[in-house]
Motif scaffolding. Structure first.
Motif, PDB file in Angstrom:
ATOM      1  N   VAL A   1     -22.521 -52.074 -13.198  1.00  0.00           N
ATOM      2  CA  VAL A   1     -21.764 -53.296 -13.038  1.00  0.00           C
ATOM      3  C   VAL A   1     -22.625 -54.284 -12.535  1.00  0.00           C
ATOM      4  N   GLN A   2     -23.000 -55.461 -13.272  1.00  0.00           N
ATOM      5  CA  GLN A   2     -23.683 -56.521 -12.743  1.00  0.00           C
ATOM      6  C   GLN A   2     -22.898 -57.508 -12.338  1.00  0.00           C
ATOM      7  N   ILE A   3     -22.844 -57.700 -10.713  1.00  0.00           N
ATOM      8  CA  ILE A   3     -22.267 -58.780 -10.152  1.00  0.00           C
ATOM      9  C   ILE A   3     -22.996 -59.913  -9.675  1.00  0.00           C
ATOM     10  N   LEU A   4     -22.525 -60.975  -9.187  1.00  0.00           N
ATOM     11  CA  LEU A   4     -23.283 -62.073  -8.917  1.00  0.00           C
ATOM     12  C   LEU A   4     -23.848 -62.421  -7.576  1.00  0.00           C
ATOM     13  N   THR A   5     -23.095 -61.512  -6.627  1.00  0.00           N
ATOM     14  CA  THR A   5     -23.209 -61.659  -5.361  1.00  0.00           C
ATOM     15  C   THR A   5     -24.341 -60.380  -4.794  1.00  0.00           C
ATOM     16  N   GLU A   6     -25.236 -61.033  -3.836  1.00  0.00           N
ATOM     17  CA  GLU A   6     -26.108 -59.998  -3.493  1.00  0.00           C
ATOM     18  C   GLU A   6     -25.438 -59.131  -2.244  1.00  0.00           C
ATOM     19  N   GLY A   7     -26.013 -57.836  -1.842  1.00  0.00           N
ATOM     20  CA  GLY A   7     -25.540 -57.153  -0.801  1.00  0.00           C
ATOM     21  C   GLY A   7     -24.176 -56.857  -0.658  1.00  0.00           C
ATOM     22  N   VAL A   8     -23.567 -56.865  -2.000  1.00  0.00           N
ATOM     23  CA  VAL A   8     -22.012 -56.112  -1.945  1.00  0.00           C
ATOM     24  C   VAL A   8     -22.108 -54.805  -2.388  1.00  0.00           C
ATOM     25  N   LYS A   9     -21.287 -53.767  -1.936  1.00  0.00           N
ATOM     26  CA  LYS A   9     -21.108 -52.649  -2.408  1.00  0.00           C
ATOM     27  C   LYS A   9     -20.469 -52.468  -3.637  1.00  0.00           C
ATOM     28  N   LYS A  10     -20.979 -51.590  -4.459  1.00  0.00           N
ATOM     29  CA  LYS A  10     -20.311 -51.271  -5.634  1.00  0.00           C
ATOM     30  C   LYS A  10     -19.918 -49.892  -5.554  1.00  0.00           C
TER      31      LYS A  10
ATOM     32  N   ASP B   1     -12.656 -43.831  -7.410  1.00  0.00           N
ATOM     33  CA  ASP B   1     -12.184 -42.625  -6.839  1.00  0.00           C
ATOM     34  C   ASP B   1     -12.654 -42.505  -5.561  1.00  0.00           C
ATOM     35  N   ASP B   2     -13.554 -43.317  -5.040  1.00  0.00           N
ATOM     36  CA  ASP B   2     -14.175 -43.340  -3.755  1.00  0.00           C
ATOM     37  C   ASP B   2     -13.562 -44.698  -2.954  1.00  0.00           C
ATOM     38  N   ILE B   3     -12.425 -45.216  -3.365  1.00  0.00           N
ATOM     39  CA  ILE B   3     -12.209 -46.325  -2.683  1.00  0.00           C
ATOM     40  C   ILE B   3     -11.676 -46.212  -1.141  1.00  0.00           C
ATOM     41  N   LEU B   4     -11.221 -44.898  -0.894  1.00  0.00           N
ATOM     42  CA  LEU B   4     -10.826 -44.831   0.527  1.00  0.00           C
ATOM     43  C   LEU B   4     -11.912 -44.846   1.429  1.00  0.00           C
ATOM     44  N   THR B   5     -13.181 -44.815   0.973  1.00  0.00           N
ATOM     45  CA  THR B   5     -14.232 -45.066   1.996  1.00  0.00           C
ATOM     46  C   THR B   5     -14.478 -46.382   2.349  1.00  0.00           C
ATOM     47  N   LEU B   6     -13.798 -47.298   1.809  1.00  0.00           N
ATOM     48  CA  LEU B   6     -14.019 -48.566   2.213  1.00  0.00           C
ATOM     49  C   LEU B   6     -12.938 -48.846   3.237  1.00  0.00           C
ATOM     50  N   LYS B   7     -11.917 -47.920   3.586  1.00  0.00           N
ATOM     51  CA  LYS B   7     -10.794 -48.290   4.459  1.00  0.00           C
ATOM     52  C   LYS B   7     -11.284 -48.887   5.807  1.00  0.00           C
ATOM     53  N   ASP B   8     -12.395 -48.736   6.502  1.00  0.00           N
ATOM     54  CA  ASP B   8     -12.535 -49.563   7.581  1.00  0.00           C
ATOM     55  C   ASP B   8     -13.394 -50.671   7.292  1.00  0.00           C
TER      56      ASP B   8
ATOM     57  N   HIS C   1      -3.059 -47.819   1.403  1.00  0.00           N
ATOM     58  CA  HIS C   1      -4.165 -47.914   2.132  1.00  0.00           C
ATOM     59  C   HIS C   1      -4.874 -49.169   2.842  1.00  0.00           C
ATOM     60  N   PHE C   2      -4.465 -50.211   1.777  1.00  0.00           N
ATOM     61  CA  PHE C   2      -5.292 -51.439   2.047  1.00  0.00           C
ATOM     62  C   PHE C   2      -4.287 -52.566   1.790  1.00  0.00           C
ATOM     63  N   ASN C   3      -4.247 -53.625   2.833  1.00  0.00           N
ATOM     64  CA  ASN C   3      -3.583 -54.743   2.356  1.00  0.00           C
ATOM     65  C   ASN C   3      -4.145 -55.419   1.203  1.00  0.00           C
ATOM     66  N   MET C   4      -3.102 -55.825   0.274  1.00  0.00           N
ATOM     67  CA  MET C   4      -3.649 -56.139  -1.000  1.00  0.00           C
ATOM     68  C   MET C   4      -2.543 -57.180  -1.905  1.00  0.00           C
TER      69      MET C   4
END
Lengths: 328, 328
Positions: free
Chosen positions: B42-51, B55-62, B87-90
């Motif tokens: 996935v090519q995204i526009l912004t640098e320094g953003v986690k991809k 399946d691993d979405i819960l690693t982003l909980k904090d 698990h997240f505000n959405m």
């Protein structure tokens, strides 16, 4: 289900408008009109409504759920608002923009003390126009917002003309300049001078023998009110003024244009009102917010609020479930 | 002040729009893009953003304050929404009108369980148009509301054409019929058939040797999508389609007309949008509501919400004091 019991404080154009708006909301009933005149002298439209002198307003404490304040912003509301907010949930249409922070603070102190809800500055501007400004600016963060008023009667400007020597009566219309509105809609974000946005049309009845040329000059050169605008003055007879200019239409536009993304895609958000009766529309907004105040108070909330603090769902007669199903 | 940390789930047109909208809101930062594709692809526009893989979405909980769900309403959101709200505000733009009550209930259960806030069906319709329907109907209790869409690209209708044999590519524009809009604005509260409100303009690239007459007939007679509308079909080359029809403009109108008082004074409330980029505008609305979700959650609120439940002040970067002073 018991109805929301509404009281009106001040029975002029807005007070009468609130009375008519309550008739059109089946979950509400008008129970009292509060006045500083002799209550017996006040002729209201609805039967079976108490007429109470302002000095006796506290006798209504257990009979009114929400008081709708229909006095003027210049002298009535600054005094009445905090007094009433101490004892009643209340709504008003305070519209002296520069004094809103101070007035809000006064109502907030009183309403918190009395554990009541007071929603101030409700109507269409401030009110619906403010809402459209905040929604549009929150979405299009980079852009420009424009507000145009009219075509409609400005009471303040009409009054200013009436104070000129030799003037028997007068009506002033604020008119948005279509060319300016079109420039704004184009998304070019123009800087517009006062003169470029609105013009002022005055219909004046002169006293017999008055110097019409001098009246016209006095109007056109009046600072703050007319000097910064292109102004037309038309002399008419009293009969003509009554026949052609006795309605109170108004309206206007809030337009925000702005851009998104890196390529600067342009967007135009426009909200407009075209109103046959300024006081009846304003009153209809007041009544919808009375419903919100009632619900918030029943929910234990208190203090001063503005339209920015009120979730839109609180305004509707419909339940949250109905709203999601029917109009979301 | 620390920034609101935003995560994007699903990186298509809306996901990219959210990325661009976050750039324009200085109180926010994009920290992660969640995808079901191989994240590295996935090519995204912004640098320094986690991809991160879904399946691993819960690693982003904090690490994420608000997840903005950018998947489709048909199959993605009904599954993802409740899972993520646990698990997240959405925020999402769920727009299958008929299924909103059911989807709301599912998100509400999950969000309450996880003590998170989930605001569903955010965008411009449902979204800003819904808000204008509720405000206008709450003020003008007796009246009629009309929604017109366009001129703009309908992905659903474009897809339906692309599925026809012999069609290589296609774009469909929904176009409001100006005469109908004018009749509505007049306040006459007309009853309008589907055919009277909108027409459909189709630009079609045919495969070489395809039967164009048959394609045109198939489009025009397609039930639900085209049969009830006046539809035009124009065959163009692939190059022409790319050059002239690759943008995603949209817009529309919500108009309510109604009356007040005993004399039936008429009023017209109109809200309109003219958008260069449908996905970028929708994303800008999503991002403003992410701010509201963040604030509500910080305030201890939880559960599913819609735009009807959100006080407008929560959307703005400005403080309540600033809002009262500057834009009320």
């Amino acid at each position: 289900m018991s109805k929301i019991r509404i009281g009106i404080v001040g029975y002029g154009n807005i007070g009468r408008g609130v009375e008519l708006a309550v008739e059109r909301n089946e979950d509400m009933e008008l129970v009292a009109v509060v006045t500083r005149r002799d209550p017996k002298s006040v002729q209201i439209l609805t039967e079976g409504v108490k007429k109470v002198h302002f000095d006796d307003i506290l006798t209504l404490k257990d009979e009114v759920d929400v008081m709708i304040l229909c006095g003027g912003s210049a002298t009535d509301l600054p005094v009445m608002g905090p007094e009433i907010a101490k004892h009643f949930n209340m709504i008003d249409s305070f519209d002296t923009h520069a004094k809103i922070p101070e007035y809000f603070a006064d109502v907030d102190t009183a309403a918190n003390e009395g554990k009541k809800v007071g929603i101030i500055s409700v109507g269409w501007d401030p009110g619906m126009f403010s809402l459209n400004r905040i929604y549009a600016e929150s979405i299009l963060v980079q852009g420009s917002t424009y507000t145009f008023w009219g075509k409609g009667v400005s009471q303040g400007h009409s009054d200013a003309i009436r104070r000129i020597e030799g003037v028997k009566n007068a009506i002033q219309y604020t008119v948005p300049i279509e060319e300016a509105v079109e420039r704004v809609r184009s998304g070019s974000e123009p800087e517009l001078s006062t003169r470029e946005k609105h013009l002022r049309e005055c219909y004046v009845v002169a006293e017999e023998g008055a110097d019409k040329a001098l009246i016209e000059k006095t109007i056109k050169e009046m600072p703050n009110y007319f000097a910064d605008y292109d102004t037309t003055v038309t002399f008419v007879s009293e009969e003509e003024l009554k026949a052609e200019h006795s309605k109170m239409p108004h309206g206007g536009f809030v337009i925000r244009t702005g851009e998104t993304g890196r390529e600067g895609n342009k967007h135009v958000i426009e909200y407009s009102l075209k109103l046959d009766s300024n006081p009846e529309f304003t009153s209809s907004v007041l009544v919808a917010y009375a419903r919100a105040a009632y619900r918030l108070a029943n929910n234990g909330d208190c203090g001063a609020k503005t339209v920015f603090d009120i979730a839109p769902g609180l305004l509707s007669m419909k339940s949250a479930e109905q709203l999601r199903k029917e109009i979301l």
